[in-house]
Scaffold this active site. Structure first.
Site, PDB file in Angstrom:
ATOM      1  N   HIS A 220      15.196   4.240   9.543  1.00 41.41           N
ATOM      2  CA  HIS A 220      15.669   3.740  10.838  1.00 41.41           C
ATOM      3  C   HIS A 220      17.184   3.588  10.765  1.00 41.41           C
ATOM      4  CE1 HIS A 220      11.486   1.763  11.277  1.00 41.41           C
ATOM      5  NE2 HIS A 220      11.528   2.818  12.044  1.00 41.41           N
TER       6      HIS A 220
ATOM      7  N   ALA B 196       0.818  -1.218   0.000  1.00 44.13           N
ATOM      8  CA  ALA B 196       0.000   0.000   0.000  1.00 44.13           C
ATOM      9  C   ALA B 196       0.848   1.264   0.000  1.00 44.13           C
ATOM     10  CB  ALA B 196      -0.927   0.002   1.217  1.00 44.13           C
ATOM     11  N   GLY B 197       2.160   1.160   0.235  1.00 46.48           N
ATOM     12  CA  GLY B 197       3.031   2.325   0.174  1.00 46.48           C
ATOM     13  C   GLY B 197       2.745   3.356   1.244  1.00 46.48           C
TER      14      GLY B 197
ATOM     15  N   ASP C  77      18.890   1.106  11.590  1.00 47.85           N
ATOM     16  CA  ASP C  77      19.328  -0.229  11.165  1.00 47.85           C
ATOM     17  C   ASP C  77      19.380  -0.397   9.652  1.00 47.85           C
ATOM     18  OD1 ASP C  77      16.633  -0.603  10.507  1.00 47.85           O
ATOM     19  OD2 ASP C  77      16.336  -2.310  11.840  1.00 47.85           O
TER      20      ASP C  77
ATOM     21  N   GLU D 151      10.657   3.890  17.976  1.00 49.30           N
ATOM     22  CA  GLU D 151      10.583   2.882  16.920  1.00 49.30           C
ATOM     23  C   GLU D 151      11.309   1.595  17.282  1.00 49.30           C
ATOM     24  OE1 GLU D 151       9.304   3.578  13.411  1.00 49.30           O
ATOM     25  OE2 GLU D 151       8.235   5.199  14.411  1.00 49.30           O
TER      26      GLU D 151
ATOM     27  N   CYS E 261      15.327  -6.029   9.882  1.00 51.11           N
ATOM     28  CA  CYS E 261      13.973  -5.561  10.200  1.00 51.11           C
ATOM     29  C   CYS E 261      13.100  -6.706  10.706  1.00 51.11           C
ATOM     30  CB  CYS E 261      13.308  -4.945   8.964  1.00 51.11           C
ATOM     31  SG  CYS E 261      14.003  -3.376   8.435  1.00 51.11           S
TER      32      CYS E 261
END
Length: 430
Positions: A237, A17-18, A239, A170, A354
């Protein structure tokens, strides 16, 4: 001390869905047809690779989707089928958020401080509020329910609720730990964002990072800002541009705003500190973000360390050439490169790091984890068969208004809970 990796099982509602501003892969693939079955099988294959490397492996469950509670909170009503159809006609973007399978990226589930680092000698987890993105902000309650079930033994674990939404948090995606060994007291590095006036939001608030460290009673901390240039390049992020394991920091040269200060502090505080850094002249930020080179899972194995890399890193000639040099350096601790096909997750902007929440545990603490969340080869076999039977083969974004897809995803999740012996009521999600 073993390190437990908890991967998110990709949910049956996985779609493109972006919704994630600043995540270049997610927005570039918005509107494409996804393959939830293939995505979940790719994730399970990664979990099997970790097991075969000798690492404890577990999973967290997909959340109940679509989240009709979000739609009713926004004023839609009717029975479930009417609710979904009417909401999709009026606000398809909101409905896409209600369908989001983004809880699969468990690096954002929580921040973890192992017992060796904390004042009370217990492992602390703070569930992330993910307040910056609406499709992710709905995850916290369900994540809290799972983590409190998996880590219920208060002798070993403390699971904290999310911080107030005013301060975006986050989770482990903006947190690193460096130590000589997993069992040794370590230095916890909290990476926050600023990017004032930039195109993309900085998702980790500095107050959130400090609050988590205080909650956990972490004894040795470093707080450092992410480079604005990295955020603007798509490193939403930390990471995406840096990962740590043991005394090793594996990072891009442009990951941190205060690089020299950070490296000097780590060299002073971490015995045997080792930097493996990609120079910008050889690997650009664009290369790092598109390949997810630094979103690899960096793990300790018998002969040193291994990187679990997405296929995209191998396919980028500049990235792969640099990695080959790193591996051939006799003084480098990274001895193994394992390339995995995770394209379904990658197309939504999530790589190997992730997909996992890592938790260093003593043998006694590992034995106290609810075994229903832990994996072995036999359970992986059963989960693969279950996914092949129940997960949708494909989802077009237009399908998100179809009640039949809702019924299929609910049936798939019910089959998963039955296989694992977990009752919905135990999760506290309804």
């Amino acid at each position: 001390m073993p390190e437990l990796n908890l991967d998110g099982l990709v949910g049956p509602s996985h779609n493109y869905a972006g919704l994630s501003l600043g995540n270049l892969a997610a927005t570039a693939n918005a509107g494409a047809v996804s393959s939830p079955r293939a995505a979940a099988l790719q994730g399970l294959t990664k979990m099997r690779r970790m097991l075969r490397l000798g690492l404890p492996q577990g999973l967290l469950l997909p959340h109940d989707r679509p989240n009709l509670g979000l739609l009713t909170a926004m004023g839609f009503d009717g029975d479930d089928r009417q609710l979904l159809c009417s909401a999709h006609r009026e606000d398809p973007v909101l409905v896409a958020a209600a369908w989001s399978a983004s809880a699969m990226w468990t690096a954002n589930a929580a921040t973890v401080s192992p017992a060796a680092d904390t004042a009370d000698g217990r492992t602390h987890l703070t569930v992330a509020n993910l307040a910056t993105m609406p499709h992710r902000a709905q995850e916290a309650a369900a994540t809290l329910g799972q983590l409190r079930l998996a880590f219920a033994d208060r002798r070993h674990f403390v699971v904290h609720p999310p911080l107030p939404a005013s301060f975006g948090d986050e989770g482990a995606a903006n947190h690193m730990r460096l130590a000589t060994r997993h069992e040794a007291p370590g230095v916890e590095v909290f990476v926050y964002g600023v990017n004032e006036g930039g195109r993309f939001p900085a998702r980790q608030h500095p107050r959130a990072s400090r609050a988590v460290a205080r909650r956990h009673g972490v004894r040795r901390t470093v707080f450092t800002p992410q480079a604005d240039a990295a955020i603007e390049a798509g490193a939403f992020h930390n990471d995406v541009v840096a990962v740590a394991n043991g005394p090793v920091l594996f990072a891009h040269e442009q990951a941190f705003a205060e690089r020299e200060r950070l490296l000097a502090e780590l060299a002073r505080e971490v015995p045997g500190f080792t930097l493996v850094e990609a120079p910008a002249a050889e690997v650009s930020l664009a290369d790092a973000v598109s390949s997810y080179l630094f979103n690899a899972a960096l793990v300790t194995v018998d002969d040193g360390m291994a990187l679990i890399l997405p296929r995209e890193a191998e396919e980028n000639p500049r990235v792969w050439r640099w990695l080959q040099r790193v591996q051939q350096d006799a003084g480098n601790p990274i001895r193994q490169l394992h390339v995995m096909d995770l394209r379904q997750s990658m197309r939504n902007g999530g790589g190997p790091a992730c997909l996992r929440l890592r938790i260093q545990l003593s043998e006694a603490a590992l034995a106290a984890v609810d075994p229903r969340f832990l994996l072995d080869e036999g359970k992986l076999d059963r989960l693969m068969r279950l996914v092949e039977r129940w997960w949708p083969e494909a989802i077009d974004p237009e399908d998100l208004g179809n009640p039949n897809l809702m019924d299929q995803c609910r049936a798939a999740r019910a089959a998963l809970l039955a296989e694992l012996g977990i009752a919905e009521a135990e999760l506290g999600q309804r």
